[in-house]
Design a protein around this motif. Sequence first.
Motif, PDB file in Angstrom:
ATOM      1  N   ASP A 277      27.387  81.332 109.224  1.00  0.00           N
ATOM      2  CA  ASP A 277      28.566  82.090 109.029  1.00  0.00           C
ATOM      3  C   ASP A 277      29.771  82.061 110.156  1.00  0.00           C
ATOM      4  OD1 ASP A 277      27.676  83.330 106.507  1.00  0.00           O
ATOM      5  OD2 ASP A 277      26.217  84.396 107.719  1.00  0.00           O
ATOM      6  N   SER A 278      30.815  81.754 109.809  1.00  0.00           N
ATOM      7  CA  SER A 278      31.850  81.635 110.604  1.00  0.00           C
ATOM      8  C   SER A 278      32.448  82.936 110.984  1.00  0.00           C
ATOM      9  CB  SER A 278      33.092  81.020 110.175  1.00  0.00           C
ATOM     10  OG  SER A 278      32.746  79.519 109.818  1.00  0.00           O
ATOM     11  N   LEU A 279      32.339  83.299 112.132  1.00  0.00           N
ATOM     12  CA  LEU A 279      32.810  84.562 112.943  1.00  0.00           C
ATOM     13  C   LEU A 279      34.324  84.536 113.353  1.00  0.00           C
ATOM     14  CD1 LEU A 279      29.656  86.101 114.406  1.00  0.00           C
ATOM     15  CD2 LEU A 279      30.529  86.249 111.901  1.00  0.00           C
ATOM     16  N   LEU A 280      35.069  85.433 113.652  1.00  0.00           N
ATOM     17  CA  LEU A 280      36.247  85.298 114.637  1.00  0.00           C
ATOM     18  C   LEU A 280      36.059  84.703 115.940  1.00  0.00           C
ATOM     19  CD1 LEU A 280      37.885  88.798 114.120  1.00  0.00           C
ATOM     20  CD2 LEU A 280      38.386  86.587 112.708  1.00  0.00           C
ATOM     21  N   GLY A 281      37.017  83.805 116.270  1.00  0.00           N
ATOM     22  CA  GLY A 281      36.981  83.069 117.469  1.00  0.00           C
ATOM     23  C   GLY A 281      36.283  81.856 117.533  1.00  0.00           C
ATOM     24  N   GLY A 282      36.056  81.307 116.521  1.00  0.00           N
ATOM     25  CA  GLY A 282      35.347  80.139 116.373  1.00  0.00           C
ATOM     26  C   GLY A 282      33.841  80.174 116.751  1.00  0.00           C
TER      27      GLY A 282
END
Length: 146
Positions: A104-109
């Motif tokens: 899962d992609s979260l904020l800030g890479g």
Amino acid sequence: MPHRDAGDPESIFIYMRKNILYVEINIPAGKVFDFTLNPENTPLWVDSILHEEIDTPIPQLGTHYRNQSMGGQWNEYEVTEFTPEKTFTFTQLDSSYRVRYDFDSLLGGVTKLTYTEWMEEGDLELPFDLLPLEKLKNLIESQVQG
């Protein structure tokens, strides 16, 4: 359910059918996905694996992975679910063992990697703990640029 061995009242055996762990890795999901699927990387973060190989040039749905344990035993898995940069599932060919990796992609890479292993029948013999995932996190963050 917990079970105490009659010979040792201090020992506790936990029987489980499903194990879910997660780790946040400071690298984008696509790079974590690719690193995790690469059979050359597996022995670097899973201490019980001596060698791993695949039967296709690149991992994809239907690819067979074979890995050799430190004790010399070979196990074979098939990729039975595959969504690039999102998820893949391995099904062990001679048992009801399954393992799924979700990215899962979260904020800030940042990537949240969820590791789910389960048995369709019976209990997990040697469930993962967080140590291999922490080792993966440290390894990939030191080797891969975001």
